[in-house]
Motif scaffolding. Structure first.
Motif, short mmCIF file in Angstrom:
data_model
loop_
_atom_site.label_atom_id
_atom_site.label_comp_id
_atom_site.label_asym_id
_atom_site.label_seq_id
_atom_site.Cartn_x
_atom_site.Cartn_y
_atom_site.Cartn_z
N ALA A 67 -30.21 -35.64 124.62
CA ALA A 67 -29.22 -36.28 125.48
C ALA A 67 -27.86 -36.32 124.77
CB ALA A 67 -29.66 -37.69 125.82
N CYS A 105 -26.68 -31.56 122.26
CA CYS A 105 -27.16 -32.32 121.11
C CYS A 105 -28.64 -31.98 120.92
CB CYS A 105 -26.99 -33.81 121.41
SG CYS A 105 -27.75 -34.91 120.23
N ASP A 106 -29.06 -31.78 119.67
CA ASP A 106 -30.47 -31.41 119.54
C ASP A 106 -31.41 -32.61 119.67
OD1 ASP A 106 -30.04 -32.35 117.03
OD2 ASP A 106 -30.25 -30.41 116.01
N GLY A 107 -30.83 -33.78 120.00
CA GLY A 107 -31.64 -34.93 120.39
C GLY A 107 -31.80 -35.00 121.90
N SER A 155 -29.56 -40.56 120.04
CA SER A 155 -30.12 -39.28 120.43
C SER A 155 -30.12 -38.40 119.18
CB SER A 155 -29.24 -38.67 121.53
OG SER A 155 -29.72 -37.42 121.89
N LEU A 156 -31.29 -37.96 118.77
CA LEU A 156 -31.42 -37.34 117.46
C LEU A 156 -32.55 -36.31 117.49
CD1 LEU A 156 -30.18 -37.99 114.61
CD2 LEU A 156 -32.18 -39.44 114.22
N ARG A 157 -32.43 -35.28 116.66
CA ARG A 157 -33.52 -34.32 116.59
C ARG A 157 -34.81 -35.08 116.25
NH1 ARG A 157 -33.72 -28.75 113.15
NH2 ARG A 157 -31.70 -28.49 114.14
N SER A 158 -35.88 -34.74 116.95
CA SER A 158 -37.11 -35.55 116.87
C SER A 158 -37.69 -35.60 115.46
CB SER A 158 -38.15 -35.04 117.86
OG SER A 158 -38.53 -33.73 117.52
N ALA A 184 -36.97 -38.10 119.72
CA ALA A 184 -35.60 -37.64 119.99
C ALA A 184 -34.71 -38.76 120.52
CB ALA A 184 -35.62 -36.47 120.97
N ARG A 185 -35.32 -39.85 120.99
CA ARG A 185 -34.51 -41.00 121.40
C ARG A 185 -35.01 -42.22 120.64
NH1 ARG A 185 -33.13 -43.11 127.40
NH2 ARG A 185 -31.11 -42.27 126.84
N GLY A 208 -26.82 -36.23 115.31
CA GLY A 208 -27.17 -36.99 116.51
C GLY A 208 -25.99 -37.68 117.14
N GLU A 209 -26.28 -38.50 118.14
CA GLU A 209 -25.25 -39.27 118.85
C GLU A 209 -25.71 -40.72 118.99
OE1 GLU A 209 -24.06 -37.77 122.63
OE2 GLU A 209 -23.37 -35.85 121.83
#
Lengths: 351, 469
Positions: B185, B181-183, A260-263, A281-282, A303-304
């Motif tokens: 999710a 989270c800025d992503g 999960s990350l900024r687009s 974003a994913r 991100g995660e």
């Protein structure tokens, strides 16, 4: 049908015996999180529509109701649950979907199920049946316990009833496909999403970028003309297979990671096998090298990284958390489930 | 602890002018937008960095000093009412827009930035921030997060909780935590949602990442008047049943119509019992398509008049009456008390006739302004504070309205929050067990009850008092 009294009894007994419980709905999300342990509490039998008011755009269902059954009820009124969470062969329940906070390709525009939830009933760790939120669009009385449950994977209580807002079903959809590299697709997807177009999907997969538009036929027809690429009136089930994780990409991936990350963050590890969704974003990654260095890269970019498939036995699969975060979560766990009976270890080894 | 001693400690790391100790300088902070509640704080402190906020919290936590966080002070439930022995922590100086990423559709801002300033800063990129509470010129994004603010565009674009992706929070112990989270999710329980709408009782927000949306290329308002409230209410449901989600859908009753028309001359039909404002946005084709359908529905429900805005100036004029409704009512009454209950839309005519009956009983006039699309009522109870007993009567009347909302399947507050104002009404909406659960969450994150104590959720002791009366 399962009765609330039975569920309450089971929780009461588990607390008395200090025995962990493992909450089960449709059993469709074992692929997520860590291994389940404990005595099963089956919520799937607690199902059915409690109340549905199409003119209010609100539906209340028992948590064991399957998503497909609910969508079918909504379809009769030409409505739909937004965010298109996966139905997993008709097994996914509404409670499980909220507990895992799932969504589909339209997440950047419609959110996940967390964005549709208006209220819940839960059984807490004291075997109390409680109601939070409500049946109306806006409700700011009390802390948002309903959305707190989103993503908790049952660690903060058993969901028994969920009230959701719904939306009118879009009249039609059209997709546009364009052959393009992953790196360029990120730039183009974000550029398209800046424009006031009725976009509800933006994905890159196997060398092609897919943009989906939804709305009245006349509207999306005009919008599609503004996009470069081949218009696909019939998308051949692409979006539903993406949502249900049925594309070959998912089937083939033994080691599957979800980022999960900024687009707008740059593409990386270009040689690896990627599927990019949510306009960037994913980012799904199949079998891609050292997890630690990848994790650090993602973390540095804000991100995660979650390991969806192929984790070592017993390892944590969700992103590591700071000490402050862990303490906050542990204290909340204590507040909602003082004896720690609900889904221990399901989310994190330390929770 | 002596506030003078605390002030000296703060002055070691915050500009002395931003640590306010003298009574006359503290006066502007004695109340928020609900000015019937007033209290001078022990001390006002205005940090300008997250690090200073941390230090303030660490000191207050160590010395067990209550902290009330304040944004722009436009709240309508007394949520920022100071504590007499506590610190009023103003975040007004944390007012930077840190970053705008137009391609990702995100802006990272400090809590003191005003709601409107975000949309203004993003306008050159063709983007906007959707939630628009009527106080948007003044209210801060930090306050919006604390209250989960709404506005007239919620039905289509959602509340604050739907338009924020990440928060930086300073905990009561002065630790920093990032949630969301800025992503889009973030794994695990939605701690960000827990923070949003928590009225400054679980942590101090020091940075907010909001979603930005593309400005729709077209926007039109349909203004319709009706002879009966009921047909207007039914028309609202009928539009939605057609599968149309208007960007904004507002209703005003005859009292509000006349007050607004006298004030700004928006061209409203002053003989009507109800007025609807339906805003449609999207592509040109989309707006045209929907406008035709909405007009047909309004005709079917016997609208007295239907006007479709022909240009941007006219659209803004149609809105001007609605947006000025509160000050307009303020002109015809010395004071007014704004309620914020929500109800399922189908209960509208029942609830409004109940309110009208009570208005007669209490001898207090009521003007109704209503976010019709999402069921959020704003009855304005008109009263005169200088008349002995009138404020109390207005409060009793207001409490009664909220009880009606709960009984109709709604709730006591849609967007203004509980604050100090609706503590007693929390008992109408929640059982003792539910309130105990909410208090347990508070205890978990703020064990010494230092953050905004006495607000939001009634303590068990107060529950017993309320229930026994």
């Amino acid at each position: 049908m399962t009765a609330i009294a039975d569920l309450l009894d089971q929780v009461r007994n588990a607390v008395a015996a200090q025995r962990p419980l493992c909450i089960k709905g449709g059993n469709s999300k074992q692929y997520l999180g860590r291994e389940q342990q404990g005595e099963p509490v089956d919520v799937s039998g607690y199902s059915g529509v409690v109340d549905y008011q199409p003119s209010e755009l609100v539906i209340t269902v028992r948590a064991g109701t399957t998503l497909s059954d609910m969508q079918q009820v909504l379809a009769q009124e030409n409505q739909v649950l937004a965010g298109e969470p996966p139905e997993f062969d008709g097994k996914a329940t509404v409670g499980g979907t909220l507990a895992c906070n799932l969504s589909g390709p339209s997440r950047p525009w419609h959110g996940s199920i967390r964005d549709q939830v208006l209220g819940v009933r839960i059984i807490n760790g004291k075997a109390e049946h409680l109601r939070f939120g409500g049946q109306v669009m806006k409700n700011v009385a009390g802390y948002d316990v309903s959305r707190l449950q989103a993503g908790a994977m049952g660690t903060l209580g058993i969901l028994t009833e969920v009230t959701l807002k719904v939306i009118p079903k879009p009249e039609s959809t059209v997709s546009v496909r364009r052959t393009i590299g992953a790196n360029d697709s990120l730039r183009v997807m974000n550029e398209i999403c800046r424009r006031p177009l009725p976009v509800t999907g933006a994905c890159w997969y196997a060398g092609d970028m897919y943009i989906r538009l939804s709305g009245p036929v006349s509207v999306i027809g005009a919008a599609a003309e503004q996009l470069e690429g081949r218009v696909l009136p019939d998308d051949d089930g692409f979006w539903s297979r993406l949502r249900e994780m049925e594309l070959p990409f998912f089937a083939d991936a033994k080691d599957l990671r979800c980022i999960s990350l900024r687009s707008t963050r740059d593409h990386f590890s270009e040689d690896a096998d990627w599927l990019i969704d949510w306009r960037g974003a994913r980012r799904w990654l199949a079998a891609g090298g050292n997890r630690d260095s990848l994790d650090k890269h993602v973390r540095d970019a804000g991100g995660e990284l979650s390991q969806v498939r192929g984790a070592e036995h017993g390892a944590d699969v969700f992103p590591q958390r700071s000490a402050v975060y862990r303490q906050m979560l542990l204290r909340l766990k204590q507040a909602l489930d003082p004896d720690g009976v609900f889904n221990p270890g399901r989310l994190y080894s330390w929770l | 602890m002596e506030t003078a001693v605390l002030a000296a400690m703060f002055r070691e790391f915050i500009d002395a002018r931003c640590v306010v100790f003298a009574d006359e300088s503290k006066r502007p902070f004695e109340c928020d937008g609900l000015s019937v509640y007033k209290q001078l704080p022990g001390l006002v402190v205005m940090p300008s960095t997250t690090e200073q906020v941390r230090k303030v919290m660490r000191l207050c936590c160590r010395h067990k000093v209550p902290v009330v966080v304040r944004g722009a002070g436009t709240g309508l439930s007394g949520g920022a009412l100071p504590h007499p022995d506590g610190v009023l922590l103003s975040l007004a100086r944390l007012s930077k827009i840190v970053e705008i990423d137009p391609d990702a559709g995100l802006a990272r801002v400090q809590p003191g930035v005003s709601n409107l300033a975000i949309s203004e800063a993003c306008a050159p990129y063709g983007l906007f921030y959707a939630p628009d509470p009527s106080s948007q010129i003044a209210c801060s994004i930090g306050g919006n997060v604390a209250e989960n603010a709404g506005g007239v565009h919620c039905l289509k674009y959602g509340l604050t909780v739907h338009n924020v992706v990440q928060l930086t929070i300073v905990t009561v112990e002065g630790e920093i935590i990032t949630v969301g989270c800025d992503g889009l999710a973030s794994a695990g329980p939605d701690l960000m949602a827990l923070m949003i709408g928590s009225e400054g009782m679980l942590g101090v927000v020091t940075e907010v990442t909001v979603k930005l949306l593309p400005q729709p290329s077209h926007c039109q308002v349909i203004l319709a008047s009706f002879d009966e409230l009921e047909s207007a209410g039914d028309a609202v449901s009928a539009v939605i049943a057609q599968g149309i989600i208007p960007a904004g859908f507002e209703m005003m009753d005859s009292y509000a119509i006349r007050a607004a028309e006298d004030y700004v001359g928006a061209g409203y039909d002053t003989d009507a019992a109800a007025l609807l404002l339906c805003e449609l946005d999207g592509t040109e084709e989309e707006v045209r398509h929907c406008a035709e359908q909405v007009t047909a529905v309004f005709q079917r429900y016997c609208a007295r008049s239907i006007r479709v805005s022909q240009n941007e100036a006219e659209r803004l004029l149609f809105w001007k009456g609605r947006k000025s409704a509160f000050p307009a009512v303020g002109r015809i009454s010395p004071d007014y008390y704004c309620m914020d209950g929500t109800i399922p839309r189908r209960m509208l005519s029942r609830v409004l006739s109940e309110i009208s009956r009570l208005s007669g009983e209490y001898g207090l006039r009521v003007a109704n302004v209503f976010h019709a699309g999402d069921g959020n009522l704003h009855p304005l109870i008109l009263f005169d504070e200088s008349q002995p007993g009138e404020l109390q009567k207005a409060e009793e009347f207001g409490a009664e309205i909220l009880r009606i909302c709960v009984n109709a399947g709604g709730c006591i507050t849609g967007e203004h929050g509980v604050g100090v104002e609706k503590l007693a009404q929390m008992l109408d909406q929640f059982s003792n067990e539910e309130l105990a659960q909410l208090n347990a969450i508070k205890d978990a994150l703020d064990p010494d009850a230092l953050l905004n104590p006495g607000k939001g959720v009634p303590t068990l002791k107060r529950c017993q008092e309320y229930r026994s009366t």
